[in-house]
Motif scaffolding. Structure first.
Motif, PDB file in Angstrom:
ATOM      1  N   HIS A   1       0.811  -1.218   0.000  1.00  0.00           N
ATOM      2  CA  HIS A   1       0.000   0.000   0.000  1.00  0.00           C
ATOM      3  C   HIS A   1       0.847   1.272   0.000  1.00  0.00           C
ATOM      4  CE1 HIS A   1      -4.257  -1.160   0.455  1.00  0.00           C
ATOM      5  NE2 HIS A   1      -3.803  -2.247   1.068  1.00  0.00           N
ATOM      6  N   SER A   2       2.029   1.226   0.596  1.00  0.00           N
ATOM      7  CA  SER A   2       2.818   2.437   0.804  1.00  0.00           C
ATOM      8  C   SER A   2       3.247   3.106  -0.497  1.00  0.00           C
ATOM      9  CB  SER A   2       4.044   2.137   1.669  1.00  0.00           C
ATOM     10  OG  SER A   2       4.973   1.320   0.979  1.00  0.00           O
ATOM     11  N   ILE A   3       3.386   2.335  -1.581  1.00  0.00           N
ATOM     12  CA  ILE A   3       3.831   2.949  -2.835  1.00  0.00           C
ATOM     13  C   ILE A   3       2.665   3.543  -3.632  1.00  0.00           C
ATOM     14  CG2 ILE A   3       5.783   1.367  -2.943  1.00  0.00           C
ATOM     15  CD1 ILE A   3       4.394   0.014  -5.339  1.00  0.00           C
ATOM     16  N   LEU A   4       1.452   3.398  -3.100  1.00  0.00           N
ATOM     17  CA  LEU A   4       0.275   3.901  -3.826  1.00  0.00           C
ATOM     18  C   LEU A   4      -0.320   5.150  -3.188  1.00  0.00           C
ATOM     19  CD1 LEU A   4      -1.511   0.507  -4.591  1.00  0.00           C
ATOM     20  CD2 LEU A   4      -0.046   1.850  -6.116  1.00  0.00           C
ATOM     21  N   LYS A   5       0.470   5.841  -2.376  1.00  0.00           N
ATOM     22  CA  LYS A   5      -0.045   7.027  -1.677  1.00  0.00           C
ATOM     23  C   LYS A   5      -0.523   8.108  -2.637  1.00  0.00           C
ATOM     24  CE  LYS A   5       2.762   6.359   2.484  1.00  0.00           C
ATOM     25  NZ  LYS A   5       3.856   6.889   3.331  1.00  0.00           N
ATOM     26  N   GLU A   6       0.117   8.211  -3.801  1.00  0.00           N
ATOM     27  CA  GLU A   6      -0.242   9.243  -4.772  1.00  0.00           C
ATOM     28  C   GLU A   6      -1.091   8.693  -5.916  1.00  0.00           C
ATOM     29  OE1 GLU A   6       0.486  12.329  -4.037  1.00  0.00           O
ATOM     30  OE2 GLU A   6       1.568  11.658  -2.256  1.00  0.00           O
ATOM     31  N   ALA A   7      -1.560   7.466  -5.794  1.00  0.00           N
ATOM     32  CA  ALA A   7      -2.367   6.874  -6.869  1.00  0.00           C
ATOM     33  C   ALA A   7      -3.701   7.593  -7.001  1.00  0.00           C
ATOM     34  CB  ALA A   7      -2.594   5.393  -6.602  1.00  0.00           C
ATOM     35  N   ASP A   8      -4.208   7.654  -8.202  1.00  0.00           N
ATOM     36  CA  ASP A   8      -5.511   8.273  -8.451  1.00  0.00           C
ATOM     37  C   ASP A   8      -6.652   7.346  -8.066  1.00  0.00           C
ATOM     38  OD1 ASP A   8      -4.635  10.806  -9.883  1.00  0.00           O
ATOM     39  OD2 ASP A   8      -3.666   9.283 -11.121  1.00  0.00           O
ATOM     40  N   ARG A   9      -6.368   6.059  -8.053  1.00  0.00           N
ATOM     41  CA  ARG A   9      -7.403   5.081  -7.743  1.00  0.00           C
ATOM     42  C   ARG A   9      -6.728   3.775  -7.359  1.00  0.00           C
ATOM     43  NH1 ARG A   9     -11.364   2.623 -12.383  1.00  0.00           N
ATOM     44  NH2 ARG A   9     -12.561   1.159 -11.127  1.00  0.00           N
ATOM     45  N   VAL A  10      -7.320   3.058  -6.447  1.00  0.00           N
ATOM     46  CA  VAL A  10      -6.797   1.758  -6.041  1.00  0.00           C
ATOM     47  C   VAL A  10      -7.892   0.704  -6.200  1.00  0.00           C
ATOM     48  CG1 VAL A  10      -5.920   0.366  -4.128  1.00  0.00           C
ATOM     49  CG2 VAL A  10      -5.101   2.710  -4.443  1.00  0.00           C
ATOM     50  N   ILE A  11      -7.544  -0.388  -6.848  1.00  0.00           N
ATOM     51  CA  ILE A  11      -8.446  -1.524  -7.020  1.00  0.00           C
ATOM     52  C   ILE A  11      -7.892  -2.679  -6.195  1.00  0.00           C
ATOM     53  CG2 ILE A  11      -9.390  -3.194  -8.664  1.00  0.00           C
ATOM     54  CD1 ILE A  11      -9.069  -1.006 -10.821  1.00  0.00           C
ATOM     55  N   GLU A  12      -8.668  -3.175  -5.256  1.00  0.00           N
ATOM     56  CA  GLU A  12      -8.233  -4.306  -4.440  1.00  0.00           C
ATOM     57  C   GLU A  12      -8.813  -5.597  -5.014  1.00  0.00           C
ATOM     58  OE1 GLU A  12      -8.882  -3.855  -0.290  1.00  0.00           O
ATOM     59  OE2 GLU A  12      -7.835  -1.936  -0.177  1.00  0.00           O
ATOM     60  N   ILE A  13      -7.963  -6.630  -5.044  1.00  0.00           N
ATOM     61  CA  ILE A  13      -8.406  -7.900  -5.593  1.00  0.00           C
ATOM     62  C   ILE A  13      -8.022  -9.015  -4.624  1.00  0.00           C
ATOM     63  CG2 ILE A  13      -6.298  -8.101  -7.002  1.00  0.00           C
ATOM     64  CD1 ILE A  13      -8.062  -9.494  -9.148  1.00  0.00           C
ATOM     65  N   TRP A  14      -9.002  -9.877  -4.349  1.00  0.00           N
ATOM     66  CA  TRP A  14      -8.829 -11.007  -3.436  1.00  0.00           C
ATOM     67  C   TRP A  14      -9.435 -12.242  -4.079  1.00  0.00           C
ATOM     68  CZ3 TRP A  14      -6.360 -10.467   1.313  1.00  0.00           C
ATOM     69  CH2 TRP A  14      -6.120  -9.148   1.706  1.00  0.00           C
TER      70      TRP A  14
END
Length: 223
Positions: A199-212
């Motif tokens: 998660h730490s490298i996505l602090k500036e991401a415009d959107r996050v998609i979680e997949i499980w």
């Protein structure tokens, strides 16, 4: 840019114990921005990337890129799409050991050699690879330098989409920050997909998609 409808990817489909790596995923991705696809090991995030990038053929469902249905494209057309529209960054750099830095970056470049060299030198300079290092072989570079060279190679043809699969997993904090900063800048005008468990490298991401377990469980902007 991407429209994905009810996408599934099943391994060992002919065996009794099948593995559903991607399960009935429906998502839409924009023309530009940094999108994180995050999940633990084995969650299906890399398999989703392989389908989006045409490296694997989905078992079922639809993928449209700029209105083109992957199912209607020939092998040659898919290869052209990868070569001309997509760029790839992996956890391992996959640089060619007997080539120097500059030649590794321009190996798949389009256009004239002179134009390719100029573009490569600009990218490498922006990624803090000094001119004195351009003649070095990959084995003479640090891990961070090799990964930055791999990013320069991925961006050589100004791809519309960059697929980055765990691009910072083998890097220290300083090099990881530098790599992500450059990808964030590129994402201002292009689409950059970051596949990661961090998660730490996505602090500036415009959107996050979680997949499980192959299923998208959350979609939205980073808060």
């Amino acid at each position: 840019m991407f429209q994905v409808n009810h996408l599934s990817l099943i391994y060992d489909i002919e065996k009794e114990e099948k593995v559903c790596a991607v399960n009935d995923v429906t998502i839409q991705l924009p023309d530009k921005g940094m999108i994180g696809i995050i999940g633990p090991s084995g969650s299906g995030k890399s398999s989703l990337m392989y389908c989006l990038s045409t490296l694997k053929k989905a078992t079922s469902g639809e993928i449209f890129y700029n209105g083109k249905d992957y199912r209607t494209l020939s092998h040659a057309e898919l290869e052209t799409l990868r070569r001309e529209r997509f760029g790839f960054v992996f956890q391992h750099h996959f640089l060619i050991g007997y080539m120097n830095v500059l030649d590794n970056v321009i190996v798949a470049a389009k256009g004239s050699i002179a134009e390719a060299r100029e573009r490569a030198q600009e990218l490498l300079q922006a990624l803090s690879i000094r001119s004195s290092e351009l003649k070095k072989k990959p084995g003479q570079l640090s891990g961070g330098q090799r990964q930055r060279c791999a990013i320069a190679r991925a961006l050589m043809n100004r791809p519309e989409v960059v697929f980055a699969d765990e691009p910072t997993a083998s890097l220290d904090h300083e090099n990881a920050f530098q790599v992500m900063h450059y990808l964030q800048e590129y994402a201002k005008e292009h689409l950059v997909l970051i596949i990661t468990h961090d998660h730490s490298i996505l602090k500036e991401a415009d959107r996050v998609i979680e997949i499980w377990d192959g299923e998208v469980s959350e979609k939205g902007a980073v808060q």
